[in-house]
Design a protein around this motif. Structure first.
Motif, short mmCIF file in Angstrom:
data_model
loop_
_atom_site.label_atom_id
_atom_site.label_comp_id
_atom_site.label_asym_id
_atom_site.label_seq_id
_atom_site.Cartn_x
_atom_site.Cartn_y
_atom_site.Cartn_z
N SER A 27 29.67 1.07 12.11
CA SER A 27 28.44 1.79 12.46
C SER A 27 27.58 0.95 13.41
O SER A 27 26.60 1.45 13.96
CB SER A 27 27.64 2.11 11.20
OG SER A 27 27.36 0.91 10.49
N MET B 138 24.30 4.11 17.93
CA MET B 138 25.26 4.69 18.89
C MET B 138 24.66 5.93 19.54
O MET B 138 25.40 6.81 19.99
CB MET B 138 26.59 5.09 18.21
CG MET B 138 27.15 4.06 17.30
SD MET B 138 28.60 3.32 18.02
CE MET B 138 29.06 2.18 16.73
N LEU C 86 25.88 7.22 22.83
CA LEU C 86 27.14 7.96 22.97
C LEU C 86 26.98 9.46 22.75
O LEU C 86 27.88 10.23 23.04
CB LEU C 86 28.18 7.42 21.98
CG LEU C 86 28.60 5.97 22.18
CD1 LEU C 86 29.60 5.55 21.11
CD2 LEU C 86 29.22 5.77 23.56
N THR D 102 18.69 4.41 17.71
CA THR D 102 18.93 3.04 18.17
C THR D 102 20.21 2.98 18.98
O THR D 102 21.09 3.84 18.84
CB THR D 102 19.06 2.04 16.99
OG1 THR D 102 20.22 2.38 16.23
CG2 THR D 102 17.83 2.04 16.10
N SER D 103 20.29 1.95 19.80
CA SER D 103 21.55 1.62 20.45
C SER D 103 21.66 0.11 20.47
O SER D 103 20.90 -0.56 21.16
CB SER D 103 21.58 2.16 21.88
OG SER D 103 22.69 1.58 22.56
C1 BGO Z 1 33.55 -3.33 19.74
N1 BGO Z 1 26.46 1.90 21.06
C2 BGO Z 1 27.75 1.73 21.44
N2 BGO Z 1 28.19 2.44 22.46
N3 BGO Z 1 28.57 0.86 20.80
C3 BGO Z 1 28.08 0.17 19.77
C4 BGO Z 1 26.74 0.30 19.33
C5 BGO Z 1 25.89 1.22 20.01
O1 BGO Z 1 24.72 1.44 19.67
N4 BGO Z 1 26.56 -0.54 18.27
C6 BGO Z 1 27.74 -1.16 18.07
N5 BGO Z 1 28.65 -0.74 18.97
P1 BGO Z 1 30.03 -3.56 14.79
P2 BGO Z 1 30.15 -2.92 11.98
C7 BGO Z 1 34.47 -2.91 20.81
O2 BGO Z 1 33.64 -4.37 19.15
O3 BGO Z 1 28.69 -4.11 14.99
C8 BGO Z 1 30.07 -1.15 19.07
O4 BGO Z 1 31.57 -2.77 11.55
C9 BGO Z 1 35.48 -3.74 21.21
N6 BGO Z 1 35.61 -4.97 20.58
O5 BGO Z 1 30.15 -3.27 20.19
O6 BGO Z 1 31.17 -4.54 14.70
C10 BGO Z 1 30.28 -2.63 18.94
O7 BGO Z 1 29.60 -4.29 11.72
C11 BGO Z 1 36.31 -3.31 22.24
O8 BGO Z 1 32.59 -2.43 19.42
O9 BGO Z 1 30.08 -2.58 13.53
C12 BGO Z 1 31.67 -2.67 18.39
O10 BGO Z 1 29.29 -1.87 11.37
C13 BGO Z 1 36.13 -2.08 22.83
O11 BGO Z 1 30.73 -0.56 17.95
C14 BGO Z 1 31.75 -1.45 17.48
C15 BGO Z 1 35.12 -1.27 22.40
O12 BGO Z 1 30.29 -2.49 15.93
C16 BGO Z 1 31.49 -1.76 16.02
C17 BGO Z 1 34.29 -1.68 21.38
C18 BGO Z 1 36.64 -5.86 20.97
#
Ligand code: BGO
Length: 258
Positions: free
Chosen positions: A12, A114, A117, A141-142
């Motif tokens: 998330s 997100m 998106l 939020t993003s």
């Molecule tokens: C990768 N917007 C978008 N577009 N992406 C987001 C946002 C947002 O607001 N917030 C987080 N992400 P975690 P949990 C990734 O790692 O914080 C993305 O499990 C990638 N990695 O960047 O880890 C964030 O702690 C390669 O994406 O979540 C991450 O809750 C390609 O959501 C993913 C694409 O965020 C999970 C994405 C090598």
């Protein structure tokens, strides 16, 4: 010191938000007695606020170690406030955990992460309607754009309560009976007792357990379903209603993160 706990489904954006809020001020250890990682840190902009990161979860049914850790934390050492991080592109699945968290009664705000998106998906979420239907503050939020995060913390610091969302009146009747039998004031515990959850029933007498069993069996008959399905269906009915009210597929929505 104020303690804010971050909770949300895996992926998330919880880790991204935790890192942005705390920067380098992090401590990593384990939750007591288990090998589940425990991360906490101080809010970059106010070191009197401790941010506690909880494991990513889909629900609070104690089937996994992560769920047990989260449930223990919320019931034994409740934080001052929860920030529920929700993947805005997966609202239906995310709200299932939201409803469970609300049942604990800990003040809560929802970070609709997100949000950047949503436009790509051609979807809009009216955060004011969502806040109204849940009865808790909601902020778009993003984490990727670093938008809305300070506002979430600001709203979290002002949150003082969470409302009770009503289910079918037959279930509500059963939960009131369970409250009388057990003395449980926490709605989450009442619901868990309805589901015959072992942890909730563990401290009760044989007499209390048989009284609960009678209430639940009658409710199963009148609602023509089994105890666990009754709860799951009630939550999803409510989620469906909320989604119909708040999510639109045109460009008249209220997301604006630029
Ligand atoms: C990768 N917007 C978008 N577009 N992406 C987001 C946002 C947002 O607001 N917030 C987080 N992400 P975690 P949990 C990734 O790692 O914080 C993305 O499990 C990638 N990695 O960047 O880890 C964030 O702690 C390669 O994406 O979540 C991450 O809750 C390609 O959501 C993913 C694409 O965020 C999970 C994405 C090598």
């Amino acid at each position: 010191m104020k303690i804010i706990a971050l909770l949300g489904n895996p992926n998330s954006g919880k880790t991204s938000i935790f890192n942005l809020l705390t920067g380098a001020n992090q401590q990593v250890g384990n939750w007591p007695g288990v090998t589940v990682e425990r991360k906490s840190g101080f809010y970059k902009k106010d070191k009197s606020i401790c941010i506690q990161d909880l494991p990513g979860l889909y629900s609070l049914s104690p089937y996994s170690l992560d769920e047990r850790v989260a449930r223990d934390f919320l019931s034994k050492t409740p934080p001052d406030v929860l920030i529920n991080i929700v993947d805005a592109t997966n609202l239906e699945r995310s709200l299932y955990l939201t409803l469970q968290l609300m049942e604990f009664g800990t003040p809560m705000v929802l970070a609709l992460n997100m949000s950047d998106l949503l436009e790509v998906q051609g979807k809009n979420i009216d955060f004011e309607k969502l806040a109204y239907s849940l009865g808790i503050p909601v902020v778009h939020t993003s984490a990727i754009k670093n938008k809305g995060l300070d506002e979430v913390v600001k709203k979290a610091l002002k949150a003082t309560s969470v409302q009770t969302l009503d289910y079918d009146h037959r279930l509500e009747g059963a939960l009131s009976e369970i409250a009388k039998i057990t003395g449980f004031t926490n709605r989450f515990d009442q619901i868990k007792a309805f589901e015959s959850d072992e942890i909730s029933l563990a401290e009760l007498s044989t007499h209390q357990k048989s009284e609960i069993e009678e209430v639940v069996s009658i409710t199963e008959k009148i609602m023509a379903d089994d105890r666990e399905a009754i709860i799951v269906n009630e939550r999803y009915d409510l989620i469906g209603h909320i989604i119909r009210l708040c999510v639109t597929k045109n460009d008249n929505g209220k997301v604006n993160l630029t």
